[in-house]
Write a protein that holds these residues in place. Structure first.
Motif, PDB file in Angstrom:
ATOM      1  N   ARG A  76       0.829  -1.202   0.000  1.00  0.00           N
ATOM      2  CA  ARG A  76       0.000   0.000   0.000  1.00  0.00           C
ATOM      3  C   ARG A  76       0.866   1.255   0.000  1.00  0.00           C
ATOM      4  O   ARG A  76       0.564   2.238  -0.688  1.00  0.00           O
ATOM      5  CB  ARG A  76      -0.918   0.002   1.238  1.00  0.00           C
ATOM      6  CG  ARG A  76      -2.059  -0.981   1.145  1.00  0.00           C
ATOM      7  CD  ARG A  76      -3.166  -0.472   0.232  1.00  0.00           C
ATOM      8  NE  ARG A  76      -3.747   0.752   0.750  1.00  0.00           N
ATOM      9  CZ  ARG A  76      -3.686   1.937   0.160  1.00  0.00           C
ATOM     10  NH1 ARG A  76      -3.073   2.076  -0.997  1.00  0.00           N
ATOM     11  NH2 ARG A  76      -4.255   3.006   0.712  1.00  0.00           N
ATOM     12  N   SER A  80       0.969   4.154  -2.866  1.00  0.00           N
ATOM     13  CA  SER A  80       0.779   5.576  -2.584  1.00  0.00           C
ATOM     14  C   SER A  80       1.879   6.414  -3.229  1.00  0.00           C
ATOM     15  O   SER A  80       1.606   7.481  -3.808  1.00  0.00           O
ATOM     16  CB  SER A  80       0.768   5.797  -1.065  1.00  0.00           C
ATOM     17  OG  SER A  80       0.606   7.158  -0.749  1.00  0.00           O
ATOM     18  N   GLN A  84       1.411   9.354  -6.070  1.00  0.00           N
ATOM     19  CA  GLN A  84       1.931  10.705  -5.878  1.00  0.00           C
ATOM     20  C   GLN A  84       2.792  11.114  -7.067  1.00  0.00           C
ATOM     21  O   GLN A  84       2.677  12.233  -7.591  1.00  0.00           O
ATOM     22  CB  GLN A  84       2.769  10.764  -4.588  1.00  0.00           C
ATOM     23  CG  GLN A  84       1.991  10.519  -3.301  1.00  0.00           C
ATOM     24  CD  GLN A  84       1.240  11.754  -2.829  1.00  0.00           C
ATOM     25  OE1 GLN A  84       1.284  12.793  -3.455  1.00  0.00           O
ATOM     26  NE2 GLN A  84       0.526  11.626  -1.716  1.00  0.00           N
ATOM     27  N   GLU A 101      -8.890   8.431  -2.233  1.00  0.00           N
ATOM     28  CA  GLU A 101      -8.993   7.025  -2.610  1.00  0.00           C
ATOM     29  C   GLU A 101     -10.428   6.523  -2.480  1.00  0.00           C
ATOM     30  O   GLU A 101     -11.144   6.902  -1.553  1.00  0.00           O
ATOM     31  CB  GLU A 101      -8.081   6.165  -1.731  1.00  0.00           C
ATOM     32  CG  GLU A 101      -6.610   6.500  -1.840  1.00  0.00           C
ATOM     33  CD  GLU A 101      -5.763   5.593  -0.972  1.00  0.00           C
ATOM     34  OE1 GLU A 101      -4.809   4.986  -1.499  1.00  0.00           O
ATOM     35  OE2 GLU A 101      -6.051   5.494   0.231  1.00  0.00           O
TER      36      GLU A 101
END
Length: 298
Positions: A76, A80, A84, A101
């Motif tokens: 996870r 992320s 980004q 999300e």
């Protein structure tokens, strides 16, 4: 022997710790403490589980579960960072264009209330939106007819207790009649597929210990247990659902990651190539309690 006692079975070498769920004259109904196994046993075959044995097995299962949670958390975090970078295009990302999300929503039907509560705690820990219901395996098909239009999930988990029947003559692993609840799981999968036939818009995770893997897939499940007819950990279906929930709709769920995140591995869980349910949105959602707005309407 009393209700709630932790026991092992002599005839199986004391390999699995059970809790006595029900007493019936000279027999007991048993539930696995860490595995999705429902069994019956003569009382004379039971001995109270040595505390050392129980603690070792519980500790081992918890360690494996923690490893799966850690692996999922690392994936996870990597996801992320990719998001980004994708949004910023290499530039410093401002709060104004940061993303939000929308992970896939899970409807979890479980034939065991204790495992259901454990599962819901893990969903919460992994930030997977989930609604859970305790439903006996025989009633899951009827429950789905009612719940699917209400909940409108992206992912359905159909699990509980199962197993290859020990005392059935001429046991045939190809036949659903050789399993305790696989026929009920098949009926539930068929009910879900009548609601949504698309394998990518509704992901189905089905089965429990020693379930008829092939029959569950042929009925319309995306992921199922158990290819090797082994015992699966109570939380294995949760990890598969979580992976589906946080895999982008633009990608297929990485099968190696799925098997790596489950405690039972490739002999416990398998499946077919399927798209994820996760969506990314822009811009980041505002905290409306702090938002300063000038009214523009009467």
């Amino acid at each position: 022997m009393n209700l709630g006692d932790l026991v092992v079975r002599r005839s199986y070498g004391g390999d699995i710790a059970f809790r006595i769920e029900e007493l019936q004259q000279d027999h007991a109904i048993l539930k696995g403490t860490e595995f999705r196994l429902l069994a019956d046993s003569p009382l004379k075959d039971l001995v109270k589980a040595p505390s050392v044995l129980v603690s070792e097995k519980i500790q081992e299962a918890q360690e494996r579960a923690n490893e799966s949670l850690s692996s999922f958390s690392r994936q996870r975090a990597e996801q992320s960072l990719r998001h980004q970078a994708q949004i910023s295009g290499g530039r410093e990302l401002s709060k104004e264009i940061s993303y939000f999300e929308v992970p896939g929503k899970v409807l979890h039907l479980d034939g065991d209330p204790n495992y259901l509560q454990k599962s819901l705690l893990v969903y919460e820990q992994l930030r997977v939106p989930a609604e859970g219901h305790y439903v006996r395996e025989s009633g899951m098909a009827d429950a789905l007819y009612r719940l699917l239009p209400q909940v409108q999930p992206d992912i359905v988990v159909i699990t509980g207790h199962d197993g290859v029947l020990k005392h059935r003559q001429n046991r045939d692993l190809h036949s659903l009649s050789s399993y305790k609840n696989s026929q009920n799981f098949v009926a539930a999968i068929l009910a879900a597929r009548r609601y949504d036939r698309n394998l990518d818009s509704l992901t189905i995770v089905a089965g429990a210990c020693q379930s008829h893997f092939e029959a569950l897939l042929q009925s319309g499940a995306n992921f199922a247990s158990s290819p090797g007819r082994i015992l699966i950990h109570a939380l294995d279906p949760v990890y598969v659902a979580a992976k589906a929930s946080f895999t982008s709709i633009r990608e297929t769920i990485n099968m190696n990651d799925v098997l790596g995140n489950t405690i039972s591995g490739s002999q416990g869980v398998g499946g077919i190539e399927s798209r994820g349910s996760y969506r990314m949105g822009l811009p980041r959602l505002h905290d409306l309690s702090t938002l300063k707005v000038t009214p523009s309407a009467m």
